[in-house]
Enzyme design. Structure first.
Site: not given
Ligand code: PMV
Length: 326
Positions: A109, A156
Protein backbone atom coordinates in the site's frame (compact mmCIF):
# COMPACT_ATOMS: atom_id res chain seq x y z
CA UNK A 1 11.86 13.35 -29.92
CA UNK A 2 13.90 11.15 -27.57
CA UNK A 3 13.93 7.41 -28.20
CA UNK A 4 14.04 6.09 -24.63
CA UNK A 5 13.57 7.62 -21.16
CA UNK A 6 13.58 6.22 -17.64
CA UNK A 7 11.65 7.97 -14.86
CA UNK A 8 11.32 7.02 -11.22
CA UNK A 9 8.62 8.15 -8.77
CA UNK A 10 8.53 7.58 -5.00
CA UNK A 11 6.04 5.66 -2.92
CA UNK A 12 4.12 7.35 -0.13
CA UNK A 13 3.15 7.10 3.48
CA UNK A 14 0.08 8.92 4.79
CA UNK A 15 0.85 10.63 8.10
CA UNK A 16 -2.38 12.47 8.99
CA UNK A 17 -5.84 13.02 7.54
CA UNK A 18 -6.79 9.88 5.58
CA UNK A 19 -10.47 9.48 4.65
CA UNK A 20 -11.34 13.07 5.65
CA UNK A 21 -9.22 14.15 2.64
CA UNK A 22 -11.75 12.46 0.35
CA UNK A 23 -14.33 15.01 1.65
CA UNK A 24 -12.61 18.34 1.09
CA UNK A 25 -10.26 18.22 4.10
CA UNK A 26 -6.44 18.41 4.17
CA UNK A 27 -3.95 15.60 4.82
CA UNK A 28 -0.18 15.31 5.37
CA UNK A 29 1.75 12.74 3.35
CA UNK A 30 5.44 11.98 2.95
CA UNK A 31 7.21 10.44 -0.04
CA UNK A 32 9.30 7.37 0.83
CA UNK A 33 12.54 6.24 -0.75
CA UNK A 34 11.12 3.07 -2.28
CA UNK A 35 10.71 3.97 -5.96
CA UNK A 36 8.82 2.78 -9.02
CA UNK A 37 10.99 2.94 -12.15
CA UNK A 38 9.44 3.12 -15.61
CA UNK A 39 11.39 2.97 -18.90
CA UNK A 40 9.52 4.02 -22.02
CA UNK A 41 10.76 3.55 -25.56
CA UNK A 42 9.04 4.83 -28.71
CA UNK A 43 8.82 2.08 -31.35
CA UNK A 44 7.54 1.73 -34.90
CA UNK A 45 4.15 0.12 -35.33
CA UNK A 46 0.94 0.18 -33.39
CA UNK A 47 1.59 -1.87 -30.27
CA UNK A 48 2.12 -1.20 -26.58
CA UNK A 49 4.39 -3.90 -25.16
CA UNK A 50 4.51 -3.88 -21.38
CA UNK A 51 6.98 -5.79 -19.28
CA UNK A 52 5.99 -5.29 -15.65
CA UNK A 53 7.10 -8.24 -13.53
CA UNK A 54 6.11 -6.50 -10.26
CA UNK A 55 2.64 -5.77 -11.64
CA UNK A 56 2.21 -9.42 -12.63
CA UNK A 57 2.50 -8.84 -16.38
CA UNK A 58 5.33 -10.09 -18.56
CA UNK A 59 5.38 -9.03 -22.20
CA UNK A 60 1.79 -7.93 -22.18
CA UNK A 61 0.79 -6.65 -25.64
CA UNK A 62 -2.06 -4.29 -26.50
CA UNK A 63 -3.03 -2.39 -29.67
CA UNK A 64 -2.50 1.37 -29.25
CA UNK A 65 -6.01 2.01 -30.67
CA UNK A 66 -7.61 -0.21 -28.01
CA UNK A 67 -5.80 1.17 -24.95
CA UNK A 68 -7.58 1.36 -21.61
CA UNK A 69 -9.99 -1.44 -22.41
CA UNK A 70 -11.96 -2.50 -19.30
CA UNK A 71 -11.02 -6.16 -19.86
CA UNK A 72 -7.33 -5.38 -19.27
CA UNK A 73 -6.05 -6.70 -15.89
CA UNK A 74 -6.19 -3.95 -13.23
CA UNK A 75 -2.44 -4.06 -12.63
CA UNK A 76 -1.83 -3.18 -16.27
CA UNK A 77 -4.72 -0.75 -16.63
CA UNK A 78 -2.94 2.15 -14.88
CA UNK A 79 -0.12 2.09 -17.47
CA UNK A 80 -2.45 1.47 -20.38
CA UNK A 81 -4.89 4.28 -19.35
CA UNK A 82 -1.99 6.62 -18.62
CA UNK A 83 -0.72 6.15 -22.19
CA UNK A 84 -4.22 6.59 -23.62
CA UNK A 85 -4.92 9.77 -21.62
CA UNK A 86 -1.54 11.23 -22.58
CA UNK A 87 -1.95 10.45 -26.30
CA UNK A 88 -5.56 11.73 -26.32
CA UNK A 89 -4.59 14.99 -24.58
CA UNK A 90 -1.80 15.70 -27.08
CA UNK A 91 -3.27 14.17 -30.25
CA UNK A 92 -0.31 11.78 -30.50
CA UNK A 93 0.08 8.11 -31.38
CA UNK A 94 3.12 5.79 -31.47
CA UNK A 95 4.17 2.25 -30.75
CA UNK A 96 5.70 1.90 -27.25
CA UNK A 97 7.77 -0.50 -25.24
CA UNK A 98 7.37 0.03 -21.50
CA UNK A 99 9.18 -1.68 -18.65
CA UNK A 100 8.42 -1.15 -14.97
CA UNK A 101 10.51 -2.13 -11.98
CA UNK A 102 9.41 -1.55 -8.42
CA UNK A 103 11.56 -1.30 -5.27
CA UNK A 104 8.54 -2.20 -3.18
CA UNK A 105 5.89 -4.86 -3.26
CA UNK A 106 2.53 -3.45 -4.43
CA UNK A 107 0.91 -5.27 -1.49
CA UNK A 108 2.36 -2.78 1.06
CA UNK A 109 0.00 0.00 0.00
CA UNK A 110 2.88 2.38 -0.69
CA UNK A 111 1.12 3.80 -3.73
CA UNK A 112 2.51 1.72 -6.58
CA UNK A 113 -0.51 2.57 -8.80
CA UNK A 114 -0.03 6.33 -8.53
CA UNK A 115 3.78 6.06 -8.80
CA UNK A 116 3.57 3.94 -11.98
CA UNK A 117 0.98 6.31 -13.49
CA UNK A 118 3.01 9.45 -12.75
CA UNK A 119 6.27 7.90 -13.99
CA UNK A 120 4.65 6.67 -17.23
CA UNK A 121 3.12 10.06 -18.10
CA UNK A 122 6.30 11.96 -17.18
CA UNK A 123 8.34 9.61 -19.39
CA UNK A 124 5.94 10.15 -22.31
CA UNK A 125 6.14 13.92 -21.80
CA UNK A 126 9.95 13.67 -22.04
CA UNK A 127 9.94 11.39 -25.09
CA UNK A 128 7.51 13.53 -27.06
CA UNK A 129 9.05 16.84 -25.86
CA UNK A 130 5.81 18.04 -24.26
CA UNK A 131 7.39 19.61 -21.16
CA UNK A 132 4.36 18.96 -18.95
CA UNK A 133 4.72 20.99 -15.76
CA UNK A 134 3.93 19.42 -12.38
CA UNK A 135 0.38 20.71 -12.38
CA UNK A 136 -0.38 19.29 -15.85
CA UNK A 137 1.28 16.03 -14.84
CA UNK A 138 -0.94 15.95 -11.74
CA UNK A 139 -4.17 16.56 -13.68
CA UNK A 140 -3.48 13.82 -16.28
CA UNK A 141 -2.27 11.32 -13.68
CA UNK A 142 -5.17 11.99 -11.31
CA UNK A 143 -7.65 11.58 -14.19
CA UNK A 144 -6.00 8.22 -14.95
CA UNK A 145 -6.36 7.04 -11.33
CA UNK A 146 -10.04 8.06 -11.29
CA UNK A 147 -10.64 6.37 -14.66
CA UNK A 148 -9.28 3.08 -13.33
CA UNK A 149 -10.22 3.18 -9.66
CA UNK A 150 -13.24 5.49 -9.59
CA UNK A 151 -12.37 7.09 -6.23
CA UNK A 152 -9.49 8.84 -4.46
CA UNK A 153 -8.43 12.28 -3.27
CA UNK A 154 -5.27 12.41 -5.43
CA UNK A 155 -2.85 12.78 -2.47
CA UNK A 156 -0.77 9.81 -3.64
CA UNK A 157 -0.43 11.27 -7.15
CA UNK A 158 0.69 14.64 -5.77
CA UNK A 159 3.36 13.21 -3.51
CA UNK A 160 4.68 10.95 -6.30
CA UNK A 161 5.22 14.15 -8.34
CA UNK A 162 6.36 16.73 -5.78
CA UNK A 163 7.98 14.30 -3.30
CA UNK A 164 9.22 15.29 0.19
CA UNK A 165 6.39 16.04 2.61
CA UNK A 166 3.23 17.84 1.52
CA UNK A 167 0.06 19.37 2.88
CA UNK A 168 -2.61 18.33 0.40
CA UNK A 169 -6.28 19.24 0.02
CA UNK A 170 -8.74 17.08 -1.96
CA UNK A 171 -8.19 16.95 -5.75
CA UNK A 172 -5.07 19.09 -5.41
CA UNK A 173 -6.87 22.27 -4.30
CA UNK A 174 -3.75 22.90 -2.20
CA UNK A 175 -0.37 21.22 -2.61
CA UNK A 176 2.17 22.82 -0.28
CA UNK A 177 5.57 21.58 0.87
CA UNK A 178 6.12 21.17 4.59
CA UNK A 179 9.55 22.06 5.86
CA UNK A 180 10.79 19.16 8.02
CA UNK A 181 13.90 16.99 8.32
CA UNK A 182 13.73 13.23 7.82
CA UNK A 183 11.32 11.81 10.39
CA UNK A 184 12.08 9.21 13.08
CA UNK A 185 9.44 6.74 11.84
CA UNK A 186 8.89 3.02 12.21
CA UNK A 187 6.51 1.36 9.75
CA UNK A 188 4.84 -1.97 10.45
CA UNK A 189 2.98 -4.09 7.89
CA UNK A 190 0.05 -6.20 9.14
CA UNK A 191 0.35 -8.81 6.39
CA UNK A 192 -3.15 -7.99 5.19
CA UNK A 193 -3.70 -6.17 1.92
CA UNK A 194 -6.24 -3.35 2.21
CA UNK A 195 -8.99 -2.72 -0.32
CA UNK A 196 -8.99 1.08 -0.56
CA UNK A 197 -12.13 1.60 -2.76
CA UNK A 198 -14.09 -0.76 -0.48
CA UNK A 199 -13.01 1.12 2.68
CA UNK A 200 -13.84 4.49 1.11
CA UNK A 201 -17.28 3.11 0.27
CA UNK A 202 -17.79 1.83 3.85
CA UNK A 203 -16.97 5.29 5.24
CA UNK A 204 -19.42 6.76 2.74
CA UNK A 205 -22.15 4.40 3.97
CA UNK A 206 -21.44 5.49 7.56
CA UNK A 207 -21.63 9.12 6.46
CA UNK A 208 -25.01 8.60 4.83
CA UNK A 209 -26.32 6.98 8.02
CA UNK A 210 -25.22 9.83 10.31
CA UNK A 211 -23.96 12.89 8.45
CA UNK A 212 -23.69 15.10 11.54
CA UNK A 213 -21.47 12.68 13.46
CA UNK A 214 -19.22 11.73 10.54
CA UNK A 215 -18.73 15.32 9.33
CA UNK A 216 -17.95 16.14 12.98
CA UNK A 217 -15.18 13.49 12.87
CA UNK A 218 -13.83 14.96 9.61
CA UNK A 219 -13.78 18.44 11.21
CA UNK A 220 -11.80 17.08 14.18
CA UNK A 221 -9.35 15.37 11.78
CA UNK A 222 -8.92 18.67 9.91
CA UNK A 223 -7.98 20.42 13.18
CA UNK A 224 -5.38 17.72 13.89
CA UNK A 225 -3.88 18.01 10.41
CA UNK A 226 -3.56 21.79 10.66
CA UNK A 227 -1.99 21.58 14.12
CA UNK A 228 0.39 18.84 12.96
CA UNK A 229 1.50 20.92 9.99
CA UNK A 230 2.74 23.62 12.38
CA UNK A 231 4.36 21.08 14.73
CA UNK A 232 6.37 19.51 11.88
CA UNK A 233 8.04 22.82 11.19
CA UNK A 234 8.71 23.21 14.95
CA UNK A 235 10.06 19.59 15.11
CA UNK A 236 7.82 18.88 18.14
CA UNK A 237 7.68 15.08 17.94
CA UNK A 238 6.18 14.60 21.41
CA UNK A 239 3.09 16.63 20.51
CA UNK A 240 3.00 15.11 17.01
CA UNK A 241 2.87 11.66 18.63
CA UNK A 242 -0.11 12.75 20.73
CA UNK A 243 -1.84 14.01 17.60
CA UNK A 244 -1.21 10.66 15.88
CA UNK A 245 -2.95 8.91 18.78
CA UNK A 246 -5.91 11.31 18.53
CA UNK A 247 -6.12 10.82 14.77
CA UNK A 248 -6.11 7.05 15.31
CA UNK A 249 -9.08 7.31 17.76
CA UNK A 250 -11.04 9.22 15.09
CA UNK A 251 -10.16 6.62 12.43
CA UNK A 252 -11.36 3.96 14.84
CA UNK A 253 -14.65 5.85 15.14
CA UNK A 254 -14.90 5.60 11.32
CA UNK A 255 -14.52 1.78 11.69
CA UNK A 256 -11.45 1.60 9.46
CA UNK A 257 -8.95 0.18 11.95
CA UNK A 258 -8.59 -3.58 12.46
CA UNK A 259 -7.53 -5.88 15.31
CA UNK A 260 -4.17 -6.46 13.56
CA UNK A 261 -3.52 -2.73 13.19
CA UNK A 262 -4.62 -2.07 16.79
CA UNK A 263 -2.20 -4.73 18.03
CA UNK A 264 0.81 -3.25 16.21
CA UNK A 265 -0.16 0.29 17.24
CA UNK A 266 -0.57 -0.62 20.92
CA UNK A 267 2.68 -2.60 21.09
CA UNK A 268 4.67 0.21 19.50
CA UNK A 269 3.28 2.66 22.05
CA UNK A 270 4.08 0.30 24.93
CA UNK A 271 7.64 0.04 23.60
CA UNK A 272 8.06 3.81 23.83
CA UNK A 273 6.76 5.37 20.60
CA UNK A 274 5.61 9.00 20.90
CA UNK A 275 2.47 7.95 19.06
CA UNK A 276 1.17 5.63 16.36
CA UNK A 277 -1.67 5.24 13.91
CA UNK A 278 -2.74 3.37 10.81
CA UNK A 279 -1.53 4.82 7.53
CA UNK A 280 -3.76 4.89 4.44
CA UNK A 281 -7.22 3.43 4.03
CA UNK A 282 -6.95 1.04 7.02
CA UNK A 283 -8.40 -2.46 7.30
CA UNK A 284 -4.84 -3.83 7.08
CA UNK A 285 -1.75 -2.55 5.23
CA UNK A 286 0.58 -0.48 7.37
CA UNK A 287 0.76 1.43 10.66
CA UNK A 288 3.27 4.12 11.37
CA UNK A 289 4.87 5.11 14.68
CA UNK A 290 6.85 8.23 15.52
CA UNK A 291 9.65 7.20 17.85
CA UNK A 292 12.47 8.69 19.94
CA UNK A 293 15.69 7.60 18.15
CA UNK A 294 16.88 5.58 21.20
CA UNK A 295 13.61 3.58 21.21
CA UNK A 296 13.63 2.69 17.50
CA UNK A 297 15.06 -0.82 17.90
CA UNK A 298 12.73 -1.60 20.83
CA UNK A 299 9.65 -0.43 18.89
CA UNK A 300 10.71 -2.46 15.83
CA UNK A 301 11.12 -5.55 18.05
CA UNK A 302 7.69 -5.00 19.60
CA UNK A 303 6.04 -4.76 16.18
CA UNK A 304 7.67 -8.01 15.01
CA UNK A 305 6.73 -9.67 18.29
CA UNK A 306 3.10 -8.62 17.73
CA UNK A 307 3.07 -10.35 14.33
CA UNK A 308 3.92 -7.41 12.07
CA UNK A 309 6.71 -6.94 9.54
CA UNK A 310 8.91 -3.88 9.93
CA UNK A 311 9.47 -2.06 6.65
CA UNK A 312 12.52 0.16 6.50
CA UNK A 313 11.76 3.34 4.64
CA UNK A 314 13.14 6.83 4.70
CA UNK A 315 10.71 9.74 4.60
CA UNK A 316 10.91 12.88 2.44
CA UNK A 317 12.15 11.20 -0.74
CA UNK A 318 12.61 13.18 -3.93
CA UNK A 319 9.63 13.46 -6.30
CA UNK A 320 9.43 12.05 -9.85
CA UNK A 321 12.78 12.39 -11.66
CA UNK A 322 14.67 11.31 -14.74
CA UNK A 323 17.03 8.39 -14.09
CA UNK A 324 20.32 8.61 -15.95
CA UNK A 325 21.23 4.93 -16.21
CA UNK A 326 18.70 3.49 -18.64
O1 PMV B 1 -5.01 3.03 0.87
P1 PMV B 1 -4.13 4.15 0.52
O2 PMV B 1 -2.80 4.04 1.15
O3 PMV B 1 -4.10 4.42 -0.94
O4 PMV B 1 -4.74 5.46 1.22
C1 PMV B 1 -6.04 5.84 1.04
C2 PMV B 1 -6.31 7.15 1.72
C3 PMV B 1 -7.74 7.60 1.60
O5 PMV B 1 -7.84 8.89 2.20
C4 PMV B 1 -8.67 6.67 2.34
C5 PMV B 1 -8.19 7.68 0.15
C6 PMV B 1 -7.64 8.85 -0.65
O6 PMV B 1 -7.55 8.71 -1.88
O7 PMV B 1 -7.35 9.90 -0.07
Amino acid sequence: MKKKVKISAPGKLMLFGEHAVVYGKPCIVTAVDERMKVSVEATDGNLLTLNAPDLIASDYVEKIDKLGDESVPKEVRFVSKAVKNFFDSRGLKSGLKIETKSDFSSKFGFGSSSAVTVATIKALSEIFDCNLDNRELFELSYKTILDVQGVGSGFDVAVAIWGEMIYFVTKGKKIEKIDSPELPLVVGYTGIKADTPMLISEVNKLLNKDKKRVFGIFDSIEKIVNEARQLFTERDYVKLGELMNENQKLLDALNVSSPELDKLIESSKLAGAYGAKLSGAGGGDCMVALVPPDKKVKVEGAIEEAGGTVINVKSRAQGARIEKNI
